[in-house]
Enzyme design. Structure first.
Site, PDB file in Angstrom:
ATOM      1  N   ASP A 295     -38.200 -25.357  12.464  1.00 20.40           N
ATOM      2  CA  ASP A 295     -37.466 -26.259  11.580  1.00 20.40           C
ATOM      3  C   ASP A 295     -38.242 -27.563  11.525  1.00 20.40           C
ATOM      4  OD1 ASP A 295     -34.278 -26.077  10.564  1.00 20.40           O
ATOM      5  OD2 ASP A 295     -35.218 -28.061  10.490  1.00 20.40           O
TER       6      ASP A 295
ATOM      7  N   LYS B 195     -33.050 -31.023  15.902  1.00 19.76           N
ATOM      8  CA  LYS B 195     -32.389 -29.721  15.850  1.00 19.76           C
ATOM      9  C   LYS B 195     -33.128 -28.711  16.738  1.00 19.76           C
ATOM     10  CE  LYS B 195     -30.293 -27.659  11.801  1.00 19.76           C
ATOM     11  NZ  LYS B 195     -30.600 -27.281  10.417  1.00 19.76           N
TER      12      LYS B 195
ATOM     13  N   GLU C 150     -29.463 -12.102   2.190  1.00 18.48           N
ATOM     14  CA  GLU C 150     -28.594 -12.038   3.367  1.00 18.48           C
ATOM     15  C   GLU C 150     -27.140 -12.189   2.912  1.00 18.48           C
ATOM     16  OE1 GLU C 150     -29.270 -11.564   6.702  1.00 18.48           O
ATOM     17  OE2 GLU C 150     -27.091 -11.453   6.590  1.00 18.48           O
TER      18      GLU C 150
ATOM     19  N   CYS D 172     -21.490 -21.581   0.052  1.00 21.48           N
ATOM     20  CA  CYS D 172     -22.070 -20.475  -0.737  1.00 21.48           C
ATOM     21  C   CYS D 172     -21.345 -20.195  -2.046  1.00 21.48           C
ATOM     22  CB  CYS D 172     -22.120 -19.212   0.113  1.00 21.48           C
ATOM     23  SG  CYS D 172     -23.260 -19.357   1.489  1.00 21.48           S
TER      24      CYS D 172
ATOM     25  N   LYS E  67     -21.265 -22.976  -5.008  1.00 25.08           N
ATOM     26  CA  LYS E  67     -22.563 -23.361  -5.580  1.00 25.08           C
ATOM     27  C   LYS E  67     -23.308 -22.152  -6.131  1.00 25.08           C
ATOM     28  CE  LYS E  67     -25.842 -22.607  -2.059  1.00 25.08           C
ATOM     29  NZ  LYS E  67     -26.905 -21.636  -2.202  1.00 25.08           N
TER      30      LYS E  67
HETATM   31  C1  UDX Z   1     -19.544 -15.892   1.553  1.00 24.11           C
HETATM   32  C2  UDX Z   1     -19.767 -14.393   1.364  1.00 24.11           C
HETATM   33  O1  UDX Z   1     -18.642 -13.671   1.876  1.00 24.11           O
HETATM   34  C3  UDX Z   1     -21.022 -13.942   2.066  1.00 24.11           C
HETATM   35  O2  UDX Z   1     -21.256 -12.558   1.844  1.00 24.11           O
HETATM   36  C4  UDX Z   1     -22.178 -14.758   1.563  1.00 24.11           C
HETATM   37  O3  UDX Z   1     -23.361 -14.402   2.241  1.00 24.11           O
HETATM   38  C5  UDX Z   1     -21.912 -16.263   1.721  1.00 24.11           C
HETATM   39  O4  UDX Z   1     -20.681 -16.602   1.089  1.00 24.11           O
HETATM   40  P1  UDX Z   1     -18.631 -17.459   3.514  1.00 24.11           P
HETATM   41  O5  UDX Z   1     -18.979 -18.632   2.685  1.00 24.11           O
HETATM   42  O6  UDX Z   1     -18.956 -17.476   4.961  1.00 24.11           O
HETATM   43  O7  UDX Z   1     -19.340 -16.130   2.937  1.00 24.11           O
HETATM   44  O8  UDX Z   1     -17.069 -17.301   3.350  1.00 24.11           O
HETATM   45  P2  UDX Z   1     -16.011 -16.147   3.029  1.00 24.11           P
HETATM   46  O9  UDX Z   1     -15.462 -15.587   4.268  1.00 24.11           O
HETATM   47  O10 UDX Z   1     -16.527 -15.184   2.035  1.00 24.11           O
HETATM   48  O11 UDX Z   1     -14.858 -17.051   2.371  1.00 24.11           O
HETATM   49  C6  UDX Z   1     -15.147 -17.883   1.245  1.00 24.11           C
HETATM   50  C7  UDX Z   1     -13.966 -18.696   0.828  1.00 24.11           C
HETATM   51  O12 UDX Z   1     -13.011 -17.885   0.173  1.00 24.11           O
HETATM   52  C8  UDX Z   1     -13.217 -19.396   1.961  1.00 24.11           C
HETATM   53  O13 UDX Z   1     -12.949 -20.730   1.555  1.00 24.11           O
HETATM   54  C9  UDX Z   1     -11.946 -18.602   2.099  1.00 24.11           C
HETATM   55  O14 UDX Z   1     -10.894 -19.399   2.571  1.00 24.11           O
HETATM   56  C10 UDX Z   1     -11.720 -18.160   0.670  1.00 24.11           C
HETATM   57  N1  UDX Z   1     -10.929 -16.924   0.533  1.00 24.11           N
HETATM   58  C11 UDX Z   1     -11.412 -15.748   1.031  1.00 24.11           C
HETATM   59  C12 UDX Z   1      -9.713 -16.943  -0.130  1.00 24.11           C
HETATM   60  O15 UDX Z   1      -9.266 -17.999  -0.606  1.00 24.11           O
HETATM   61  N2  UDX Z   1      -8.995 -15.787  -0.266  1.00 24.11           N
HETATM   62  C13 UDX Z   1      -9.455 -14.603   0.219  1.00 24.11           C
HETATM   63  O16 UDX Z   1      -8.746 -13.593   0.047  1.00 24.11           O
HETATM   64  C14 UDX Z   1     -10.693 -14.582   0.893  1.00 24.11           C
END
Ligand code: UDX
Length: 437
Positions: free
Chosen positions: A32, A37, A154, A264, A267
């Site tokens: 990094d 970090k 990923e 994620c 954006k």
């Molecule tokens: C997500 C994708 O799942 C993952 O595959 C990708 O690589 C990165 O983005 P992450 O950002 O870690 O992962 O969160 P995730 O668990 O998917 O939840 C995203 C958001 O959706 C959260 O704010 C969660 O609270 C919300 N959510 C999820 C809902 O509001 N309702 C649901 O039923 C599921």
């Protein structure tokens, strides 16, 4: 192990990938540009909250298989396969993704590459980025075409990062040669039986954008149904439970509430629409703008509902907020729906006191104007309304009597449809939630 691996960028993705690859038995060197970090990681300290990851990190530091550096020269000498794991944030004031960190990695690494190696992009990127970087890599590397690029998106979720890395649903590899495919198949062989989909560059890049677009759409679909339920007097939690029995629909990502946030989904869907516009295919993704709008409207509705139960105004009213992270089991506050709501209510004059089991320090640093507490009970002390905005298990299992004993009024708004309504109403609470009567 046939190859020595390096990981460039030690954020969520990179720190997890590096530790997990070492766990599989590889020698791994992670880089990094942030010296502090790297020093923390060398001591076995994670800059993020991720269940189970610190143990994997420490175990592999102790075994000597995992090391950290800030030197590109060292990385180039050491590695046969270089995984690029830097962030691609949203550009300020635009929907598009900023891929400059990726370019910077290639520009810093390539001039040191004087032997055969494979550079593997893992970051989420606008389609077309891999082809451009592949050309840049070969042009800048002394080893020329002995260096090669592959794209390997990923899919890990925060909170489940170790599990998702060591037991992925599938592996997608975008390659332009059999040699690159073979190397990546060898690297992932220790994972055992995992479906591997081999594609060209654009398809590999698009799989990731499409997956996140689908998940975001599913969440906004049920939240759109919640809006209709609110207008018609229906209950979205019963609606979604009934839909979930249909195996074609399924119940995952069908929880109505405050919607999605994080580093994620928001954006990535914006970047996807921006890229489609550039390609002249913007019309195909027009619906994703609606998905984004539905999602943001939930935050506004939450503020509205909280105001409603307070009788119309926040001015000088005490509001307890439970949750700051964008989802439970994370300390990540990027584009957090919970924090957005808390900040808005404070702007409207509410006296907000917030508690989160892991994201308190991040929230405090980003929004020093809010009030903070060290526990749910302390946050709720004297509150006229309690807002549950991130469904941490700690909040879901709160005892309505314990909480009832400290609040000024037994009024709760459940922004995640996470609480047992009967239990809370039975304890004399005025219970409201998004998408239900
Ligand atoms: C997500 C994708 O799942 C993952 O595959 C990708 O690589 C990165 O983005 P992450 O950002 O870690 O992962 O969160 P995730 O668990 O998917 O939840 C995203 C958001 O959706 C959260 O704010 C969660 O609270 C919300 N959510 C999820 C809902 O509001 N309702 C649901 O039923 C599921």
């Amino acid at each position: 192990m046939p190859y020595r691996l390096t990981v460039l960028g030690t954020g969520y993705l990179g720190a997890t990938h590096a530790a997990c690859m070492a766990e599989l038995g590889f020698e791994v060197l992670a880089l990094d540009v942030d010296q502090s970090k790297i020093e923390r990681l060398r001591r076995g300290e994670l800059p993020i909250h991720e269940p189970g990851l610190e143990e994997v990190l420490r175990r592999n530091l102790d075994s000597g298989r995992l090391r950290f550096t800030t030197s590109y020269e060292e990385v180039a000498k050491f590695g046969d396969v270089h995984f690029v794991c830097v962030g691609t944030p949203q550009k300020k004031g635009e929907r598009a993704a900023d891929v400059s960190y990726l370019d910077a990695v290639v520009e810093s690494l390539a001039p040191h590459l004087d032997r055969e190696c494979l550079v593997v992009g893992k970051s989420t990127v606008p389609v077309g980025t891999a082809e451009r970087l592949a050309e840049k890599l070969v042009r800048l590397a002394p080893a020329g075409t002995q260096t090669e690029l592959a794209w390997n998106p990923e899919f890990l979720r925060e909170g489940f990062a170790v599990r998702d890395t060591l037991r992925p649903d599938r592996i997608v590899i975008g390659v332009t040669s059999e040699r690159a495919e073979k190397i990546l198949r060898d690297v992932y062989a220790p994972l055992g039986e995992v479906p591997i989909v081999v594609t060209d560059f654009p398809t590999a890049e698009l799989v990731k954008s499409a997956a996140n677009a689908f998940l975001a759409t599913k969440i906004s679909f049920i939240n759109a149904m919640a809006e209709v339920c609110e207008a018609a007097g229906g209950d979205v939690t019963q609606l979604s439970a009934a839909l979930a029995y249909d195996e074609r629909i399924g119940g995952r990502y069908l929880n109505a509430g405050l919607g999605f946030g994080g580093g994620c989904l928001p954006k990535d869907i914006r970047a996807f629409t921006a890229r489609a516009d550039e390609l002249g295919a913007g019309h195909a993704l027009a619906f994703l703008r609606e998905v984004d709008e539905i999602n943001l409207r939930r935050r506004a509705r939450m503020v509205g509902l909280a105001g409603e139960v307070l009788g119309g105004s926040f001015g000088g009213r005490r509001v307890a907020v439970l949750g700051a992270a964008f989802k439970p089991n994370s300390d990540d506050i990027r584009d957090s729906p919970a924090l957005d709501v808390a900040v808005k209510i404070a702007e409207l004059g509410g006296l907000v006191t917030l508690y989160d089991p892991a994201a308190l320090a991040n929230a405090r640093a980003a929004h020093p104007q809010l009030g903070y507490a060290e526990s749910a009970l302390e946050a709720a002390s004297g509150a006229e309304v309690v807002l549950l905005l991130t469904e941490w298990q700690e909040f879901v299992s709160l005892d309505p009597e314990d909480l009832g004993a400290v609040v000024a009024a037994r009024v709760i708004v459940d922004g995640r449809n996470a609480l047992d309504v009967e239990l809370w109403r039975g304890a004399g609470w005025h219970y409201r939630a998004l998408g239900r009567p």
